[in-house]
Structures are given as structure tokens and as C-alpha cells.
Design an enzyme around this catalytic site. Structure first.
Site, mmCIF file in Angstrom:
data_model
loop_
_atom_site.group_PDB
_atom_site.id
_atom_site.type_symbol
_atom_site.label_atom_id
_atom_site.label_comp_id
_atom_site.label_asym_id
_atom_site.label_seq_id
_atom_site.Cartn_x
_atom_site.Cartn_y
_atom_site.Cartn_z
ATOM 1 N N LYS A 13 -17.330 -17.092 -8.735
ATOM 2 C CA LYS A 13 -17.713 -16.802 -7.346
ATOM 3 C C LYS A 13 -18.972 -17.571 -6.956
ATOM 4 O O LYS A 13 -19.013 -18.205 -5.909
ATOM 5 C CB LYS A 13 -17.962 -15.292 -7.143
ATOM 6 C CG LYS A 13 -16.781 -14.393 -7.396
ATOM 7 C CD LYS A 13 -17.076 -12.951 -7.012
ATOM 8 C CE LYS A 13 -18.153 -12.278 -7.834
ATOM 9 N NZ LYS A 13 -17.803 -12.075 -9.260
ATOM 10 N N ARG A 88 -18.893 -4.216 -3.753
ATOM 11 C CA ARG A 88 -18.406 -4.021 -5.109
ATOM 12 C C ARG A 88 -17.901 -2.596 -5.348
ATOM 13 O O ARG A 88 -17.479 -2.270 -6.455
ATOM 14 C CB ARG A 88 -19.571 -4.268 -6.062
ATOM 15 C CG ARG A 88 -19.359 -5.418 -7.045
ATOM 16 C CD ARG A 88 -20.669 -5.546 -7.790
ATOM 17 N NE ARG A 88 -20.644 -6.354 -8.949
ATOM 18 C CZ ARG A 88 -21.188 -7.574 -9.014
ATOM 19 N NH1 ARG A 88 -21.687 -8.136 -7.947
ATOM 20 N NH2 ARG A 88 -21.219 -8.206 -10.145
ATOM 21 N N ARG A 127 -22.226 -19.212 -20.334
ATOM 22 C CA ARG A 127 -22.868 -19.529 -19.047
ATOM 23 C C ARG A 127 -24.391 -19.660 -19.197
ATOM 24 O O ARG A 127 -25.037 -18.858 -19.868
ATOM 25 C CB ARG A 127 -22.565 -18.416 -18.033
ATOM 26 C CG ARG A 127 -23.356 -18.545 -16.743
ATOM 27 C CD ARG A 127 -22.740 -17.799 -15.607
ATOM 28 N NE ARG A 127 -22.926 -16.349 -15.696
ATOM 29 C CZ ARG A 127 -22.429 -15.498 -14.802
ATOM 30 N NH1 ARG A 127 -21.708 -15.943 -13.797
ATOM 31 N NH2 ARG A 127 -22.626 -14.206 -14.935
ATOM 32 N N ARG A 159 -28.451 -15.317 -18.746
ATOM 33 C CA ARG A 159 -28.722 -14.051 -18.066
ATOM 34 C C ARG A 159 -28.691 -12.906 -19.084
ATOM 35 O O ARG A 159 -27.858 -12.893 -19.983
ATOM 36 C CB ARG A 159 -27.647 -13.804 -16.991
ATOM 37 C CG ARG A 159 -27.943 -14.530 -15.700
ATOM 38 C CD ARG A 159 -26.810 -14.452 -14.725
ATOM 39 N NE ARG A 159 -26.215 -13.124 -14.575
ATOM 40 C CZ ARG A 159 -25.301 -12.819 -13.649
ATOM 41 N NH1 ARG A 159 -24.895 -13.747 -12.794
ATOM 42 N NH2 ARG A 159 -24.799 -11.615 -13.569
ATOM 43 N N ARG A 170 -19.468 -4.527 -18.058
ATOM 44 C CA ARG A 170 -19.291 -5.031 -16.687
ATOM 45 C C ARG A 170 -17.814 -5.142 -16.327
ATOM 46 O O ARG A 170 -17.430 -4.890 -15.185
ATOM 47 C CB ARG A 170 -19.997 -6.391 -16.526
ATOM 48 C CG ARG A 170 -21.516 -6.240 -16.482
ATOM 49 C CD ARG A 170 -22.228 -7.549 -16.734
ATOM 50 N NE ARG A 170 -22.008 -8.521 -15.691
ATOM 51 C CZ ARG A 170 -22.129 -9.842 -15.860
ATOM 52 N NH1 ARG A 170 -22.452 -10.340 -17.036
ATOM 53 N NH2 ARG A 170 -21.929 -10.660 -14.866
HETATM 54 P P1 AMP Z 1 -23.685 -10.694 -10.276
HETATM 55 O O1 AMP Z 1 -24.735 -11.739 -10.249
HETATM 56 O O2 AMP Z 1 -22.895 -10.622 -8.998
HETATM 57 O O3 AMP Z 1 -22.795 -10.781 -11.497
HETATM 58 O O4 AMP Z 1 -24.445 -9.297 -10.372
HETATM 59 C C1 AMP Z 1 -25.252 -8.979 -11.494
HETATM 60 C C2 AMP Z 1 -25.560 -7.498 -11.510
HETATM 61 O O5 AMP Z 1 -26.272 -7.143 -10.313
HETATM 62 C C3 AMP Z 1 -24.356 -6.575 -11.527
HETATM 63 O O6 AMP Z 1 -23.840 -6.373 -12.829
HETATM 64 C C4 AMP Z 1 -24.956 -5.303 -10.927
HETATM 65 O O7 AMP Z 1 -25.755 -4.632 -11.874
HETATM 66 C C5 AMP Z 1 -25.881 -5.853 -9.862
HETATM 67 N N1 AMP Z 1 -25.172 -6.018 -8.578
HETATM 68 C C6 AMP Z 1 -24.897 -7.176 -7.914
HETATM 69 N N2 AMP Z 1 -24.227 -6.943 -6.775
HETATM 70 C C7 AMP Z 1 -24.062 -5.595 -6.697
HETATM 71 C C8 AMP Z 1 -23.420 -4.732 -5.781
HETATM 72 N N3 AMP Z 1 -22.794 -5.210 -4.688
HETATM 73 N N4 AMP Z 1 -23.448 -3.395 -6.039
HETATM 74 C C9 AMP Z 1 -24.085 -2.908 -7.118
HETATM 75 N N5 AMP Z 1 -24.672 -3.662 -8.037
HETATM 76 C C10 AMP Z 1 -24.677 -5.006 -7.850
#
Ligand code: AMP
Length: 213
Positions: A13, A88, A127, A159, A170
Site C-alpha cells: 500500500k 482499518r 522490509r 520497523r 498484525r
Molecule cells: P501501517 O504503517 O499502516 O502498517 O501501520 C502500523 C501500525 O500503526 C499498525 O499496526 C497500527 O498499530 C497503527 N495504525 C495505523 N493505522 C491505523 C488505523 N487506521 N487504526 C488503528 N491503528 C492504526
């Protein structure tokens, strides 16, 4: 163009949203990036979010909804945007609907990137992200020397939530809490599925075709 890029962790994404944002001239809004920058800046929000993120859990809906609501009010979002990582959960999707309703706008499309879990796990563990420019690399595909970003020379890091145990958590969170959001948009006839396997440019091409559909 108001677009939501949907899919499990590691599906691409972020990578695709960055490319499309450049091509379409609309802003890329990634909830995960906003949260990580809050953590890096040591803000109250960052401190609160970090405990959830480190465990691979979702940050509470009210926190994330507030952040996205504020971000969508910025002038650069007026022309359109690509949402990456939000919504999400079903409450987030419903809250977003209300925000749009109040603003008299609507989402044009929700594109779901599809990649099987085995490939996702492999992609996530290899990654690396550039601390300076945010570019994303895959150690098994990209030529990276001395953990330096090939684009800007910044430091590449893994990360905290890209470790195998956290990744499994996750995935579970995705299946239980995030996947229902896909059905929500399918019912609204906004969903298009796109195969996310293959070279980055190949996937971008498929995305562009899906956007025309
Ligand atoms: P991402 O970079 O999109 O993989 O997000 C990393 C982490 O940020 C996720 O595993 C969640 O802990 C938090 N996070 C990101 N977007 C959301 C969301 N829309 N709702 C809740 N937690 C989020």
C-alpha cells in the site's frame, strides 16, 4: 480523485500510494506514517500509540479517527487524496462516511491489493525504510549497501513491528478487525480487487487500469 488503498500489512500500500500520489498529483495520507512521526517527535499521541503499535495491535479508533479528520481538513487534501492504512475497522469506516457526508464529498474507489500470506511474511521481514525520505526497500529484491538509502543516502531501518512475532499478530488483527471493512465497501459497490504480486511497476499499471474501470 478520492481513493482508499486497502489490504493486509506488507501488501504494498505504502509503495504504491507514493507512486500514485506523484502520478495523480494528490496527497498520500498514511495513518501509520503519521503515528510513526508522532513517536519520533516524542508527542503525547506518539507515546500513547507506541504501546499498541509495538504489540502489533490497532491504536484505538477515537485517536486515529481524530488524526485523519484533522489531516483531511488541510488545504492540500482539497484536490483529492489517497488514504493508506485507514479505515482499518468498521467504526473507522463509518466515521469516515460521516466526515465525507458533512463535507458533501464521497470516495471514488476503494482498491484492495491482494497478495497471499506467505509472500506477505517474506516481504515484511525483509522490509527496510529510509529514516530520511521514507522510501521503502525489500532486502531480497533491492540492491542496498551499508544500510544506506539508494535514493538519498539516509539510514535504512527495520520497523519495530516488522519482527516475525509482531507480524503474526498484525495478520490476526487484519483478519478479525480490518477485513470486514472490505465487505463494507463491496456492499457500497466501491471495491475493486487488484493482484499485488509482481514487479512494483507492473502492480502500478494494474492499479491505474483498475482506477479507470
Ligand atoms: P501501517 O504503517 O499502516 O502498517 O501501520 C502500523 C501500525 O500503526 C499498525 O499496526 C497500527 O498499530 C497503527 N495504525 C495505523 N493505522 C491505523 C488505523 N487506521 N487504526 C488503528 N491503528 C492504526
Amino acid at each position: 480523485m478520492r481513493l482508499i488503498l486497502f489490504g493486509p500489512p506488507g501488501v504494498g500500500k505504502g509503495t504504491q500510494a507514493k507512486i500514485l500520489s506523484g502520478e495523480l498529483g494528490i496527497v498520500h495520507i498514511a495513518s501509520g506514517d503519521i503515528l510513526r512521526s508522532a513517536i519520533a517527535n516524542g508527542t503525547e499521541l506518539g507515546k500513547k500509540a507506541k504501546t499498541f503499535m509495538d504489540r502489533g495491535e490497532l491504536v484505538p479508533d477515537d485517536v486515529v479517527i481524530g488524526i485523519i479528520q484533522d489531516r483531511l481538513k488541510e488545504p492540500d487534501a482539497k484536490k483529492g487524496f489517497i488514504l493508506d492504512g485507514f479505515p482499518r475497522t468498521l467504526p473507522q469506516a463509518e466515521a469516515l462516511d460521516k466526515v465525507f457526508e458533512r463535507a458533501g464529498i464521497a470516495v471514488n474507489k476503494v482498491v484492495s491489493l491482494e497478495v497471499d500470506r506467505r509472500v506477505l511474511l517474506q516481504r515484511l521481514t525483509s522490509r527496510r525504510v529510509c529514516r530520511k525520505c521514507g522510501s521503502i526497500f525489500n532486502l531480497s529484491v533491492d540492491e542496498v549497501e551499508d544500510s544506506r538509502c539508494p535514493k538519498c543516502g539516509g539510514e535504512l531501518y527495520q520497523r519495530d513491528d516488522d519482527r516475525e512475532e509482531t507480524i503474526r499478530r498484525r495478520f490476526d488483527v487484519y483478519l478479525n478487525q480490518t477485513k470486514p471493512v472490505k465487505d463494507f465497501y463491496a456492499r457500497k459497490k466501491l471495491l475493486v480487487e487488484v493482484d499485488g504480486i509482481g514487479e512494483i511497476m507492473e502492480v502500478t499499471k494494474r492499479l491505474n487500469e483498475a482506477l479507470k474501470r
